[in-house]
Motif scaffolding. Sequence first.
Motif, short mmCIF file in Angstrom:
data_model
loop_
_atom_site.label_atom_id
_atom_site.label_comp_id
_atom_site.label_asym_id
_atom_site.label_seq_id
_atom_site.Cartn_x
_atom_site.Cartn_y
_atom_site.Cartn_z
N ALA A 89 96.87 7.71 -15.63
CA ALA A 89 97.05 8.50 -14.40
C ALA A 89 95.72 8.96 -13.82
O ALA A 89 95.70 9.56 -12.76
CB ALA A 89 97.93 9.71 -14.69
N THR A 97 101.00 12.94 -9.41
CA THR A 97 101.62 12.38 -10.61
C THR A 97 102.77 13.27 -11.06
O THR A 97 102.79 14.47 -10.78
CB THR A 97 100.61 12.25 -11.77
OG1 THR A 97 100.13 13.56 -12.13
CG2 THR A 97 99.45 11.35 -11.41
N TRP A 98 103.71 12.63 -11.74
CA TRP A 98 104.83 13.33 -12.37
C TRP A 98 104.99 12.77 -13.77
O TRP A 98 104.86 11.56 -13.98
CB TRP A 98 106.15 13.07 -11.64
CG TRP A 98 106.23 13.48 -10.22
CD1 TRP A 98 106.74 14.66 -9.73
CD2 TRP A 98 105.82 12.73 -9.07
NE1 TRP A 98 106.67 14.66 -8.36
CE2 TRP A 98 106.12 13.49 -7.92
CE3 TRP A 98 105.25 11.47 -8.88
CZ2 TRP A 98 105.85 13.05 -6.63
CZ3 TRP A 98 104.97 11.02 -7.61
CH2 TRP A 98 105.28 11.81 -6.50
N ARG A 99 105.31 13.62 -14.70
CA ARG A 99 105.67 13.15 -16.04
C ARG A 99 107.16 12.82 -15.99
O ARG A 99 107.97 13.60 -15.50
CB ARG A 99 105.40 14.20 -17.10
CG ARG A 99 103.94 14.50 -17.31
CD ARG A 99 103.13 13.35 -17.86
NE ARG A 99 103.61 12.96 -19.17
CZ ARG A 99 103.33 11.82 -19.78
NH1 ARG A 99 102.58 10.93 -19.19
NH2 ARG A 99 103.80 11.56 -20.97
N THR A 104 104.17 8.28 -16.90
CA THR A 104 103.65 8.97 -15.73
C THR A 104 103.98 8.14 -14.49
O THR A 104 103.70 6.94 -14.45
CB THR A 104 102.12 9.16 -15.83
OG1 THR A 104 101.84 9.96 -16.98
CG2 THR A 104 101.58 9.84 -14.59
#
Length: 148
Positions: A89, A97-99, A104
Amino acid sequence: MPELPEVENVRRSLAPVLIGATLRSCTILRADVCEVHDGTAPTPRHMLEGAKIVAINRRGKQLALLAHDGRTLCIHLGMTGSLELVADASAPHTHITWRVGPRTLAFRDPRRFGGLWPFESEHALLAARWSKLGPDALIATAEHLHES
């Protein structure tokens, strides 16, 4: 430029992973790629942090992530943008970004012609953005073309 078939491919490739998953720990690295309609600064909540994704829709070359609570995030990839599950990421031009579980999800846009627009509902997205678009090419009929 990601054209409609590529955007549809992004939708189809992300759907099995994202639908039913929760977007966790959203990180906004470049707030200027997000446009909140009330003029406030984008927050992780705007970007669907904590939301369980129930659908990924597409209209033309725009995507929409729909959350369980109604929140909706419109994503346009612009000329060079991507929305993909990544291992790294920290790559250049990663803006948000998102988990998603152990993975990711990253929005990248090197030339910054794309963007993200949060809405409180899918209805708000339809009224503010998608109602201004013509018929989608994959569902356009002869009648649609004649009306244009």
